[in-house]
Design a protein around this motif. Structure first.
Motif, PDB file in Angstrom:
ATOM      1  N   GLN A 221       1.077  -1.268   0.179  1.00 25.18           N
ATOM      2  CA  GLN A 221       0.109   0.264  -0.343  1.00 25.18           C
ATOM      3  C   GLN A 221       0.792   1.565  -0.154  1.00 25.18           C
ATOM      4  OE1 GLN A 221      -1.216   2.364   2.841  1.00 25.18           O
ATOM      5  NE2 GLN A 221       1.172   1.463   3.921  1.00 25.18           N
ATOM      6  N   SER A 222       2.176   1.222   0.755  1.00 28.53           N
ATOM      7  CA  SER A 222       2.955   2.336   0.240  1.00 28.53           C
ATOM      8  C   SER A 222       3.892   2.396  -0.860  1.00 28.53           C
ATOM      9  CB  SER A 222       4.075   2.026   1.586  1.00 28.53           C
ATOM     10  OG  SER A 222       3.289   1.569   3.013  1.00 28.53           O
ATOM     11  N   LEU A 223       3.696   1.484  -1.416  1.00 32.67           N
ATOM     12  CA  LEU A 223       4.582   1.510  -2.616  1.00 32.67           C
ATOM     13  C   LEU A 223       3.219   2.511  -3.561  1.00 32.67           C
ATOM     14  CD1 LEU A 223       6.541  -0.176  -4.989  1.00 32.67           C
ATOM     15  CD2 LEU A 223       4.871  -1.796  -5.042  1.00 32.67           C
ATOM     16  N   ILE A 287     -10.523  -0.028 -10.271  1.00 32.72           N
ATOM     17  CA  ILE A 287     -11.129   0.985 -11.547  1.00 32.72           C
ATOM     18  C   ILE A 287     -10.675   1.937 -11.018  1.00 32.72           C
ATOM     19  CG2 ILE A 287     -13.273   2.064 -10.854  1.00 32.72           C
ATOM     20  CD1 ILE A 287     -14.527   0.092  -9.372  1.00 32.72           C
ATOM     21  N   GLY A 288      -9.884   2.962 -10.053  1.00 37.00           N
ATOM     22  CA  GLY A 288      -9.427   4.082  -9.911  1.00 37.00           C
ATOM     23  C   GLY A 288      -8.000   4.356 -10.786  1.00 37.00           C
ATOM     24  N   ILE A 289      -7.398   2.862 -10.518  1.00 32.94           N
ATOM     25  CA  ILE A 289      -5.481   3.242 -11.532  1.00 32.94           C
ATOM     26  C   ILE A 289      -5.925   2.742 -12.827  1.00 32.94           C
ATOM     27  CG2 ILE A 289      -3.857   1.786 -11.611  1.00 32.94           C
ATOM     28  CD1 ILE A 289      -3.965   1.974  -8.366  1.00 32.94           C
ATOM     29  N   GLY A 290      -7.045   2.067 -13.085  1.00 35.05           N
ATOM     30  CA  GLY A 290      -7.212   1.290 -14.143  1.00 35.05           C
ATOM     31  C   GLY A 290      -8.024   2.671 -14.645  1.00 35.05           C
ATOM     32  N   ALA A 348      10.550   1.854  -1.002  1.00 31.21           N
ATOM     33  CA  ALA A 348      11.746   2.700  -2.049  1.00 31.21           C
ATOM     34  C   ALA A 348      11.971   2.647  -3.156  1.00 31.21           C
ATOM     35  CB  ALA A 348      13.255   2.570  -0.871  1.00 31.21           C
ATOM     36  N   ILE A 349      11.570   1.273  -4.036  1.00 27.81           N
ATOM     37  CA  ILE A 349      11.630   1.429  -5.178  1.00 27.81           C
ATOM     38  C   ILE A 349      11.178   2.066  -6.469  1.00 27.81           C
ATOM     39  CG2 ILE A 349      13.421  -0.785  -4.920  1.00 27.81           C
ATOM     40  CD1 ILE A 349      10.732  -2.247  -5.982  1.00 27.81           C
ATOM     41  N   GLY A 350       9.496   1.846  -5.350  1.00 26.34           N
ATOM     42  CA  GLY A 350       8.732   2.535  -6.530  1.00 26.34           C
ATOM     43  C   GLY A 350       8.773   3.857  -7.295  1.00 26.34           C
ATOM     44  N   LEU A 370       2.464  -1.416 -13.295  1.00 27.50           N
ATOM     45  CA  LEU A 370       3.001  -2.034 -12.108  1.00 27.50           C
ATOM     46  C   LEU A 370       2.029  -1.896 -10.760  1.00 27.50           C
ATOM     47  CD1 LEU A 370       5.391  -2.636 -10.407  1.00 27.50           C
ATOM     48  CD2 LEU A 370       6.167  -0.321 -11.137  1.00 27.50           C
ATOM     49  N   LEU A 371       0.637  -0.983 -10.588  1.00 27.53           N
ATOM     50  CA  LEU A 371       0.270  -0.441  -9.611  1.00 27.53           C
ATOM     51  C   LEU A 371      -1.395  -1.282  -9.476  1.00 27.53           C
ATOM     52  CD1 LEU A 371      -0.174   3.545 -10.002  1.00 27.53           C
ATOM     53  CD2 LEU A 371       1.078   2.271  -8.818  1.00 27.53           C
ATOM     54  N   ILE A 372      -1.074  -2.334 -10.984  1.00 24.94           N
ATOM     55  CA  ILE A 372      -2.287  -2.997 -11.222  1.00 24.94           C
ATOM     56  C   ILE A 372      -2.122  -4.226 -10.584  1.00 24.94           C
ATOM     57  CG2 ILE A 372      -3.978  -4.807 -12.228  1.00 24.94           C
ATOM     58  CD1 ILE A 372      -5.213  -1.169 -12.368  1.00 24.94           C
ATOM     59  N   VAL A 373      -0.833  -4.428 -10.461  1.00 25.76           N
ATOM     60  CA  VAL A 373       0.605  -5.310 -10.110  1.00 25.76           C
ATOM     61  C   VAL A 373       0.113  -5.694  -8.342  1.00 25.76           C
ATOM     62  CG1 VAL A 373       2.053  -6.961 -10.346  1.00 25.76           C
ATOM     63  CG2 VAL A 373       0.888  -6.024 -12.425  1.00 25.76           C
TER      64      VAL A 373
END
Length: 394
Positions: A221-223, A287-290, A348-350, A370-373
């Motif tokens: 969730q932080s990512l 839904i939101g990221i999509g 941190a890598i995000g 990447l956010l969907i995954v």
């Protein structure tokens, strides 16, 4: 001072400390273009302005609980606020070196507060964990949202520039220091809690599957949050939105979190397990990221609100898991430290990866994928973290 007034001062102090936990970071995202133009850094290096604090979180989080046991939670948080003030001032000086040095100090200071506030709530508000988790989450996200929204007006409307806009947040830290100072006299609760914790067999969280599930949930969730905090305004600017409007969309995302950061932990604290809340969280994220794949600025406010609600669910669930999955304040601090150490290494890598993927592809579709995954994995680990068990259970 009577007990009621004393408890209200404790609540106010916790709220002010929480208010300083996001604003120094979320104020950077809308100013990325100005910072990059001023210092000549690349998109990838600019992403490190959000990555560096997360690495600092991971570095110091394992030691926060130990420092609290040795010097008291109150004194360690006070020291962290002083370091935060120094970091905010240093970051606002001219030069990329000072920018990153101040950012490191800010990350180290916030990491201590991130770990210790949940354990402080469990210690001093054992019967109101859900409510108090909501209270400090609202304070944290409200100031984070304001920081995103007013960064550009502060920098350009007042002529302060990006350095002055970032320096303004030192005033919030000074206020927290003033109201936290009376707590240095001690509450008498620390010793009792430490003694109680010592009487129990200390669980090895690093061998606990449940602790690892909470940790993964926290990190994922932080990512998502920090990648969006760093790059959402840039995504929107590249699609024709003004820089100021892009900052306000990030602000809207965080403002939409506020009512849910209060409601969700109260609901979670009353539920036998939190699996339905985890499922709803993931549906909202997808839904939101999509929606961000749709190249329509008119719909961006809708997607920002949906992502914000999902973020409120995931963040407050992560925070309350530290209390619900442990038996004592000491265990809560240890779990919080573990989750934030490993979790923030993941996070941190995000922002840097997000910027690198954009540099490589010259587009935003792959970074958004990447956010969907990450959302899918939030469901996988969240279902495990939501079980009605303790980390010391066999």
């Amino acid at each position: 001072m009577n007990i009621t007034n004393r408890r209200w001062l404790i609540v106010l102090g916790i709220m002010l400390v929480a208010a300083n936990q996001r604003a120094p970071i979320t104020s950077v995202g809308p100013l990325i273009s100005d910072i990059r133009a001023s210092t000549g850094i690349s998109n990838t290096v600019a992403g490190m302005l959000t990555t560096v604090p997360l690495l600092a979180f991971a570095l110091l989080s394992p030691f926060a609980a130990r420092l609290a046991r040795r010097f008291s939670t109150e004194r360690v948080i006070f020291t962290a606020l002083i370091v935060l003030l120094l970091g905010t001032c240093c970051r606002s000086l001219n030069g990329a070196g000072q920018l990153f040095a101040g950012t490191i100090l800010i990350g180290l200071a916030i990491s201590v507060c991130n770990v210790l506030i949940p354990s402080l709530v469990k210690r001093d508000f054992a019967k109101q964990v859900g409510l108090m988790t909501g209270v400090y989450s609202v304070s944290m996200n409200l100031c984070g949202a304001l920081a995103s929204g007013i960064s550009i007006p502060l920098a350009r409307g007042t002529g302060l520039g990006w350095q002055g806009a970032l320096a303004c947040w030192s005033l919030l830290t000074v206020l927290a220091i003033i109201f936290w100072s009376p707590r240095l006299r001690g509450t008498g609760l620390e010793a009792a809690t430490t003694s109680s914790a010592a009487a129990r067999k200390k669980p090895n969280l690093w061998r606990s599957g449940l602790a690892w599930q909470v940790t993964a949930f926290m990190g994922l969730q932080s990512l998502i949050f920090y990648m969006l905090a760093a790059w959402l305004p840039e995504i929107l600017v590249s699609r024709g939105m003004s820089q100021g409007a892009g900052g306000w969309m990030l602000s809207l995302l965080q403002l939409s979190m506020l009512p849910f950061t209060l409601i969700v932990p109260i609901l979670a604290g009353r539920m036998r397990n939190q699996k339905p809340l985890v499922l709803l969280t993931v549906i909202l994220y997808i839904i939101g990221i999509g929606g961000l794949f749709i190249n329509s600025n008119a719909l961006v406010p809708l997607w920002a609100v949906i992502i914000g609600i999902a973020g409120a669910f995931s963040f407050t669930l992560a925070m309350i898991f530290f209390s619900l999955r442990t038996r004592t304040a000491h265990e809560a601090a240890e779990l919080s430290g573990m989750a934030q150490t490993v979790g923030y290494i993941m996070a941190a890598i995000g922002p840097m990866l997000f910027g690198w993927l954009h540099d490589m592809t010259h587009g935003w579709d792959l970074p958004l994928m990447l956010l969907i995954v990450a959302s899918v994995f939030i469901f996988i680990f969240g279902v495990g973290a939501a079980r009605d068990r303790f980390v010391d259970s066999v």
